[in-house]
Structures are given as structure tokens and as C-alpha cells.
Scaffold this active site. Structure first.
Site, short mmCIF file in Angstrom:
data_model
loop_
_atom_site.label_atom_id
_atom_site.label_comp_id
_atom_site.label_asym_id
_atom_site.label_seq_id
_atom_site.Cartn_x
_atom_site.Cartn_y
_atom_site.Cartn_z
N THR A 43 -1.87 2.38 -30.04
CA THR A 43 -0.77 2.65 -30.97
C THR A 43 -0.56 4.14 -31.16
O THR A 43 0.58 4.60 -31.32
CB THR A 43 -1.06 1.98 -32.33
OG1 THR A 43 -1.11 0.57 -32.15
CG2 THR A 43 0.03 2.30 -33.35
N SER A 89 -5.32 -1.32 -26.34
CA SER A 89 -6.77 -1.52 -26.22
C SER A 89 -7.14 -2.97 -25.98
O SER A 89 -8.26 -3.26 -25.54
CB SER A 89 -7.49 -0.97 -27.44
OG SER A 89 -7.19 -1.71 -28.61
N THR A 122 -6.49 0.62 -31.80
CA THR A 122 -7.40 0.15 -32.85
C THR A 122 -7.88 -1.29 -32.64
O THR A 122 -8.89 -1.69 -33.23
CB THR A 122 -6.74 0.26 -34.23
OG1 THR A 122 -5.54 -0.54 -34.26
CG2 THR A 122 -6.39 1.70 -34.56
N ASP A 123 -7.18 -2.08 -31.82
CA ASP A 123 -7.53 -3.50 -31.70
C ASP A 123 -8.97 -3.71 -31.24
O ASP A 123 -9.67 -4.60 -31.74
CB ASP A 123 -6.58 -4.20 -30.74
CG ASP A 123 -5.22 -4.48 -31.37
OD1 ASP A 123 -5.05 -4.18 -32.56
OD2 ASP A 123 -4.33 -5.00 -30.66
#
Length: 362
Positions: A43, A89, A122-123
Site C-alpha cells: 500500500t 504483500s 501491511t497484509d
């Protein structure tokens, strides 16, 4: 030769994602430390259709774009970068993580760099952070930064997160603290931290273990001296270049009416060399499923780790069946990585039990 092979592998991965490759910045300020930034996408490197778009965006910025958007970085450190990949990610795997590991290891082994920064989605950030924390052999810091809003959003959080990550990596206060995650002014342990909310800016937390420190008014502050977490263990993967050498470990999720044959499929059809169970409560599994699991263990002798599907808590050894292993404080995704590293390192069942027991503090 390994450095050349690692660079070529990184360039291949980056080229396959359409990312610009490598840049060494020639103008150096001798009074500042040098930091190497590794871009992976996410992101923080994404663009939306409008300034109000916070969903449905796509990766479209390079790590150089991110650096150029924060001119004040030049006041903190001399920066070089390597674009390892440029994807969300959720698409990362060991094909990306292995060259990332080698790139960081080689940078930190050099006198040229004081630390490393990774820009990351961030995932699955917590998985990469955990992996690097267990495998990077250096007192120099690694700081992972991401964003919950794309770069085009009003009040995007990525630029400040990147600025803070570089500041943390450049600070002597960060020595000996391993891999850290920084978002939203918080400095958190790569070993413990988990993404707790799918949307909130303040999403990365380790509720039971707490934060390492914070970033305030352009200062890096830590709550206590450097210390390794209970259960931390270094794994030497310096000779690892082929992702297929990492044993397959599959996570299975507990629910009412669970099909007990899923674990059989995972082992017999998918070739799993280890299983992590995201159990209900403190790692419990269905009665029928537990019978099948034990039969499978007796037939194949593969490690079966009981973790939990809840956001926090622990699975102590006494809460796992006698043949199985309790994950301690680790969630399923981190348990998977730890088990993979144990298996790659050739650990037997007793050694694996000991490693996971250490995470519980035993």
C-alpha cells in the site's frame, strides 16, 4: 560469487514485477550514516483513483518514488536502494524473501551501511519481519515500514512512516534490537507484532508484550535497553538460494463441523512436511480431527503444532496433545515460519519441541 548470485536473483524478481532495479546515490554527506532501503511494494507504494480512495488501489510506485516524495530524508541519512519486488504483500513468498534476506545481510555486513529499511505491504508484514528477525545475523537494525493508506490518499501515512523508519535505522539507539516494525509513531518488535485491524492506521500491536518505543518530535525513543524475546533463536540460512529447499508447512483452520480429512490431504496430496493448526480457544481441535491427526503423526512422523485462531493468547505445551507441539505465544503464521526454519535446519522432533517450548518461556 554468492553476492553476485543474490544480486542477479533480486534483479530477476524485480524485473518480473516491472520494478526499477538498483540505485547507488553518488552524492554522500560524510557526517550522516548510510541506510539501504529495500522496496517490495504494498500500500505504501500504491496509487488510488482519487484522493479519497482507500480501497481498490494498486501498486504503482517504486521505492525511488517513495524516497523522492520525502525530501527531508536527506537530512537523516545517505540513501541507496534496491527494488526487490513491487507487489502486494499477499503475493510475497520465499522467491522474494530469500533475495531480500541476502540483500539485507550483505548490506549490514558492509561497513558502508548503518542499517536497513524495508518498504512493505501491511497484509503480511509481520511474517517478513518475523522471518528476518530470526535470520539476519547483525547488531545493526532492520526497520520495516508500510502504510494503511495509498500514497495518493489525503493524509497518506506512508511518507511519515518511511521517514521514521529511516530515522530509527540510522539511530545508534537501535543497535541490537533486531528487526522492527514502525507505523503510526510506534516502534514494535518484529518478533511479536501482529496486524490487529484490517483498516485502522493504528493496526500493528503486540498487546501482551507491548511496544519497544516511539517516535516523537523527530526523536527516536525506546522504553528499555535492547533485549531478545523469550524463544528467539538465530537460524543460519546464508547458503539458502533455492526457495524449494524450504519445507512445505500448511496451516489448517478450526471451525464447527471441521472436515478431519483436511490434514490427510495436506500431507498426502500436497506434500506438507509439517502442519500448524489454528485451533479454537487455546489451540483445541475437534475430537474426531484429533484422532485423525494422531494417526497421521504415527504414520508419517511429521510435526503438528497447535496454535490459536484468536487474536492473542497462548497455547502452552499442556494444552496440546502429547504427540503435538504447543505454539506458545506465536500465532499460526509465525508458527509456520518457525517450524519451516526448524525443518530446513534439520531439527528433529525433540529439538523442535524445545524451540517452541522456549517461545512459551520454558
Amino acid at each position: 560469487m554468492r553476492s553476485l548470485n543474490t544480486l542477479l536473483l533480486s534483479l530477476f524478481v524485480a524485473m518480473s514485477s516491472g520494478a526499477p532495479l538498483l540505485k547507488i546515490r553518488e552524492e554522500k554527506n560524510s557526517s550522516l550514516p548510510s541506510i539501504k532501503i529495500f522496496g517490495t511494494g504494498g500500500t505504501i507504494a500504491s496509487k488510488g483513483s482519487t484522493s479519497a480512495t482507500t480501497a481498490g488501489y494498486s501498486v504503482g510506485l517504486t521505492v525511488n518514488d517513495l524516497i523522492e516524495a520525502v525530501p527531508s530524508l536527506a537530512e537523516k541519512a545517505n540513501l541507496d536502494y534496491l527494488q526487490v519486488s513491487n507487489v502486494g504483500s499477499n503475493s510475497l513468498n520465499y522467491t522474494h524473501l530469500i533475495p531480500l534476506y541476502h540483500g539485507i545481510s550483505e548490506a549490514l555486513a558492509s561497513d558502508d551501511y548503518a542499517g536497513a529499511v524495508v518498504t512493505h505491504g501491511t497484509d503480511t508484514m509481520e511474517e517478513t519481519a518475523f522471518f528476518l528477525d530470526l535470520t539476519i545475523n547483525s547488531e545493526k537494525p532492520v526497520c520495516i515500514a508500510g502504510a494503511m493508506r495509498p500514497a495518493t490518499a489525503t493524509s497518506a501515512d506512508g511518507p511519515m512512516n518511511l521517514y521514521q523508519a529511516v530515522s530509527i535505522a540510522a539511530s545508534e539507539k537501535s543497535l541490537g534490537r533486531g528487526t522492527m516494525i514502525t507505523l503510526n509513531d510506534r516502534i514494535a518488535s518484529g518478533f511479536w507484532t501482529t496486524k490487529m485491524n484490517a483498516n485502522s492506521l493504528d493496526t500493528f500491536r503486540a498487546d501482551e508484550q507491548g511496544y519497544l518505543g516511539y517516535f516523537s518530535n523527530d526523536d527516536v525513543e525506546f522504553y528499555y535497553p535492547p533485549v531478545k524475546p523469550n524463544g528467539w533463536q538465530f537460524f543460519d540460512i546464508s547458503n539458502l538460494t533455492d526457495p524449494s529447499e524450504i519445507p512445505e508447512v500448511i496451516i489448517l483452520y478450526s471451525y464447527q463441523g471441521l472436515n478431519p480429512e483436511l490434514i490427510v490431504k495436506a500431507v498426502k496430496d500436497l506434500g506438507a512436511k509439517g502442519i500448524v493448526l489454528a485451533g479454537s480457544g487455546a489451540g483445541s481441535w475437534t475430537a474426531t480431527g484429533s484422532i485423525v491427526n494422531e494417526q497421521l503423526y504415527e504414520e508419517y512422523g511429521i510435526p503438528i503444532v497447535h496454535s490459536r485462531r484468536t487474536a492473542d493468547g497462548t497455547v502452552p505445551p499442556d494444552d496440546a496433545p502429547e504427540y503435538a507441539i504447543g505454539s506458545g505465544y506465536l500465532n499460526p503464521q509465525k508458527s509456520r515460519i518457525l517450524l519451516q526454519l526448524c525443518l530446513y535446519s534439520g531439527y528433529g522432533m525433540d529439538q523442535i519441541r524445545s524451540v517452541f517450548s522456549g517461545v512459551y518461556g520454558g
